[in-house]
Design a protein around this motif. Structure first.
Motif, mmCIF file in Angstrom:
data_model
loop_
_atom_site.group_PDB
_atom_site.id
_atom_site.type_symbol
_atom_site.label_atom_id
_atom_site.label_comp_id
_atom_site.label_asym_id
_atom_site.label_seq_id
_atom_site.Cartn_x
_atom_site.Cartn_y
_atom_site.Cartn_z
ATOM 1 N N HIS A 166 51.828 -61.546 34.551
ATOM 2 C CA HIS A 166 52.855 -61.259 35.556
ATOM 3 C C HIS A 166 52.965 -62.395 36.573
ATOM 4 N N ARG A 167 52.640 -63.599 36.161
ATOM 5 C CA ARG A 167 52.749 -64.748 37.055
ATOM 6 C C ARG A 167 54.220 -65.051 37.321
ATOM 7 N N ARG A 168 54.492 -65.587 38.479
ATOM 8 C CA ARG A 168 55.863 -65.980 38.845
ATOM 9 C C ARG A 168 55.797 -66.982 39.980
ATOM 10 N N HIS A 169 56.934 -67.645 40.208
ATOM 11 C CA HIS A 169 57.003 -68.575 41.326
ATOM 12 C C HIS A 169 57.029 -67.793 42.632
ATOM 13 N N ARG A 170 56.393 -68.366 43.641
ATOM 14 C CA ARG A 170 56.417 -67.742 44.952
ATOM 15 C C ARG A 170 57.825 -67.862 45.536
ATOM 16 N N PRO A 171 58.373 -66.771 46.042
ATOM 17 C CA PRO A 171 59.721 -66.853 46.636
ATOM 18 C C PRO A 171 59.705 -67.696 47.898
ATOM 19 N N PRO A 172 60.838 -68.328 48.232
ATOM 20 C CA PRO A 172 60.885 -69.153 49.444
ATOM 21 C C PRO A 172 60.695 -68.298 50.689
ATOM 22 N N PRO A 173 60.067 -68.842 51.719
ATOM 23 C CA PRO A 173 59.864 -68.074 52.944
ATOM 24 C C PRO A 173 61.190 -67.755 53.610
ATOM 25 N N PRO A 174 61.278 -66.623 54.288
ATOM 26 C CA PRO A 174 62.525 -66.271 54.970
ATOM 27 C C PRO A 174 62.833 -67.249 56.092
ATOM 28 N N PRO A 175 64.106 -67.447 56.392
ATOM 29 C CA PRO A 175 64.472 -68.386 57.465
ATOM 30 C C PRO A 175 63.849 -67.967 58.792
ATOM 31 N N GLY A 176 63.340 -68.950 59.505
ATOM 32 C CA GLY A 176 62.757 -68.682 60.807
ATOM 33 C C GLY A 176 61.349 -68.127 60.770
ATOM 34 N N SER A 177 60.742 -68.071 59.572
ATOM 35 C CA SER A 177 59.377 -67.547 59.490
ATOM 36 C C SER A 177 58.415 -68.491 60.191
ATOM 37 N N SER A 178 57.414 -67.923 60.840
ATOM 38 C CA SER A 178 56.488 -68.716 61.645
ATOM 39 C C SER A 178 55.485 -69.447 60.765
ATOM 40 N N GLN A 179 55.370 -70.765 60.975
ATOM 41 C CA GLN A 179 54.374 -71.563 60.287
ATOM 42 C C GLN A 179 53.442 -72.248 61.290
ATOM 43 N N LYS A 180 53.341 -71.665 62.486
ATOM 44 C CA LYS A 180 52.490 -72.265 63.507
ATOM 45 C C LYS A 180 51.035 -72.186 63.096
ATOM 46 N N LEU A 181 50.275 -73.199 63.537
ATOM 47 C CA LEU A 181 48.881 -73.303 63.133
ATOM 48 C C LEU A 181 48.031 -72.170 63.701
ATOM 49 N N GLY A 182 48.269 -71.786 64.946
ATOM 50 C CA GLY A 182 47.458 -70.746 65.583
ATOM 51 C C GLY A 182 47.434 -69.429 64.823
ATOM 52 N N PRO A 183 48.604 -68.825 64.552
ATOM 53 C CA PRO A 183 48.603 -67.574 63.787
ATOM 54 C C PRO A 183 48.004 -67.709 62.391
ATOM 55 N N ARG A 184 48.198 -68.873 61.767
ATOM 56 C CA ARG A 184 47.635 -69.061 60.427
ATOM 57 C C ARG A 184 46.110 -69.080 60.480
ATOM 58 N N ILE A 185 45.542 -69.804 61.458
ATOM 59 C CA ILE A 185 44.087 -69.836 61.606
ATOM 60 C C ILE A 185 43.555 -68.443 61.926
ATOM 61 N N TYR A 186 44.303 -67.703 62.739
ATOM 62 C CA TYR A 186 43.894 -66.339 63.093
ATOM 63 C C TYR A 186 43.820 -65.455 61.849
ATOM 64 N N ARG A 187 44.828 -65.535 60.994
ATOM 65 C CA ARG A 187 44.826 -64.720 59.770
ATOM 66 C C ARG A 187 43.709 -65.156 58.815
ATOM 67 N N LEU A 188 43.499 -66.465 58.700
ATOM 68 C CA LEU A 188 42.418 -66.949 57.847
ATOM 69 C C LEU A 188 41.061 -66.490 58.376
ATOM 70 N N GLY A 189 40.898 -66.505 59.698
ATOM 71 C CA GLY A 189 39.639 -66.045 60.287
ATOM 72 C C GLY A 189 39.386 -64.570 60.030
ATOM 73 N N LEU A 190 40.418 -63.760 60.146
ATOM 74 C CA LEU A 190 40.261 -62.331 59.861
ATOM 75 C C LEU A 190 39.876 -62.099 58.400
ATOM 76 N N ALA A 191 40.528 -62.830 57.508
ATOM 77 C CA ALA A 191 40.202 -62.677 56.084
ATOM 78 C C ALA A 191 38.764 -63.110 55.803
ATOM 79 N N TRP A 192 38.334 -64.197 56.434
ATOM 80 C CA TRP A 192 36.967 -64.665 56.242
ATOM 81 C C TRP A 192 35.967 -63.643 56.771
ATOM 82 N N LEU A 193 36.250 -63.059 57.925
ATOM 83 C CA LEU A 193 35.359 -62.036 58.484
ATOM 84 C C LEU A 193 35.299 -60.804 57.591
#
Length: 339
Positions: free
Chosen positions: A168-195
């Motif tokens: 069931h592999r497929r290409h990842r759909p493009p991100p929606p317009p205006g989606s946040s790619q800021k570093l802070g929220p990304r690090i926060y989500r990665l930290g939660l997943a790591w914890l």
């Protein structure tokens, strides 16, 4: 802003096993996988030396929004490397669950298959691909009762989930317009997943401190014993093992004492037998006692319990016991490991 191949290589060299270059390139799933496996157990990190230019190219294409023109209905090609990675990471996640979460109810029916499925899906989401999470987890839940109670169950569950994810592999759909790619929220989500991944394992380790210390001491001792024929290389490894202690001294402002770290390392590298533990109890010593502490305690107790000075009925038996305990600990400490 376009990504630089040079910057990616610098981050790969400095913090590759922690996924710093993937964070820089916006490959968060890949970064999380590297954080949890220390660079794909080291092999993936080395392999990326020749893959970084392609990663940078993909990141720059995304920045230019070229992905919007990609035919997402066309299946991405099958990748044997990705499939093998799915199987191994699924087994790895299952093994971590067996270590840290096996006391939970319905562990083999729900917890273990969900953990294995999460590992498989994480590899499925690397790069510009993804898969069907629901079908992957369903396959894990269906497969797990067949191997209920087996410590080897992560292997067949991971295999079944990897086949489903690849189907069931497929290409990842493009991100929606205006989606946040800021570093802070990304690090926060990665930290939660790591914890979320490391907290159960950390709890298990600290809850079973003694067993964990013995296991680590066996591993470290076995590692150092491999280099018995190269004393200089063994000394290098000892130096590396002591780096955390030296850094702690620098941070806290404490002094660095040769005897202190030698004692700490001896505790880590040596495991006491039951006889030695009993000998320590007889001489009223702690497990980190040095040879000087043992000798001092022996002399004091021998003087107290010597039959010529102690009229008690138990004096002779206790005196013999003290001598035997001293001989046991003396045999242990006489062949000094560190010179």
């Amino acid at each position: 802003m376009a990504k630089s191949v040079m910057v990616a290589y610098v981050l790969w060299a400095m913090g590759g096993p922690l996924g710093l270059h993937h964070v820089y390139l916006g490959r968060d799933s890949h970064a999380l996988l590297w954080m949890l496996t220390l660079g794909g157990f080291g092999f993936g990190w080395v392999r990326e030396f020749i893959r970084i230019p392609a990663y940078v190219g993909e990141a720059n294409q995304e920045a230019e929004k070229d992905r919007k023109t990609r035919p997402t209905r066309v299946l991405p090609p099958v990748s044997p490397v990705r499939f093998v990675g799915q199987v191994f990471v699924g087994i790895y996640f299952g093994t971590v669950a067996l270590i840290g979460l096996n006391s939970l109810s319905l562990f083999y029916l729900i917890v273990l298959p969900l953990c294995v499925g999460a590992g498989v899906h994480l590899v499925s989401c690397i790069g510009q691909q993804t898969s069907d999470l629901r079908k992957t987890l369903t396959t894990c839940l269906i497969t797990s009762p067949i191997f209920y109670g087996s410590s080897l169950s992560p292997l067949p569950i991971s295999l079944a989930a990897s086949v489903t994810a690849a189907s069931h592999r497929r290409h990842r759909p493009p991100p929606p317009p205006g989606s946040s790619q800021k570093l802070g929220p990304r690090i926060y989500r990665l930290g939660l997943a790591w914890l979320a991944f490391s907290a159960p394992l950390g709890y298990c380790i600290f809850h079973n401190t003694t067993a964990t210390l013995y296991y680590l001491s066996d591993c470290v001792a076995a590692l150092l014993d491999m280099f018995w024929f190269l004393p200089w290389l063994r000394n290098v490894f000892e130096y590396i093992l002591l780096m955390p202690y030296r850094l702690l001294c620098v941070i806290t402002g404490g002094g660095y004492y040769e005897d202190a770290w030698r004692r700490m390392l001896e505790i880590l590298l040596k495991d006491y037998t039951e006889k030695e533990k009993e000998a320590l109890r007889v001489l009223s010593l702690e497990i980190e006692a040095s040879l000087e502490d043992i000798t001092r305690s022996y002399r004091e107790l021998a003087k107290t319990w010597h039959p010529d000075h102690n009229p008690s009925k138990d004096a002779e038996a206790m005196f013999v016991k003290i001598n035997e305990a001293y001989e046991i600990l003396l045999r242990r400490h006489k062949p000094q490991k560190f010179k």
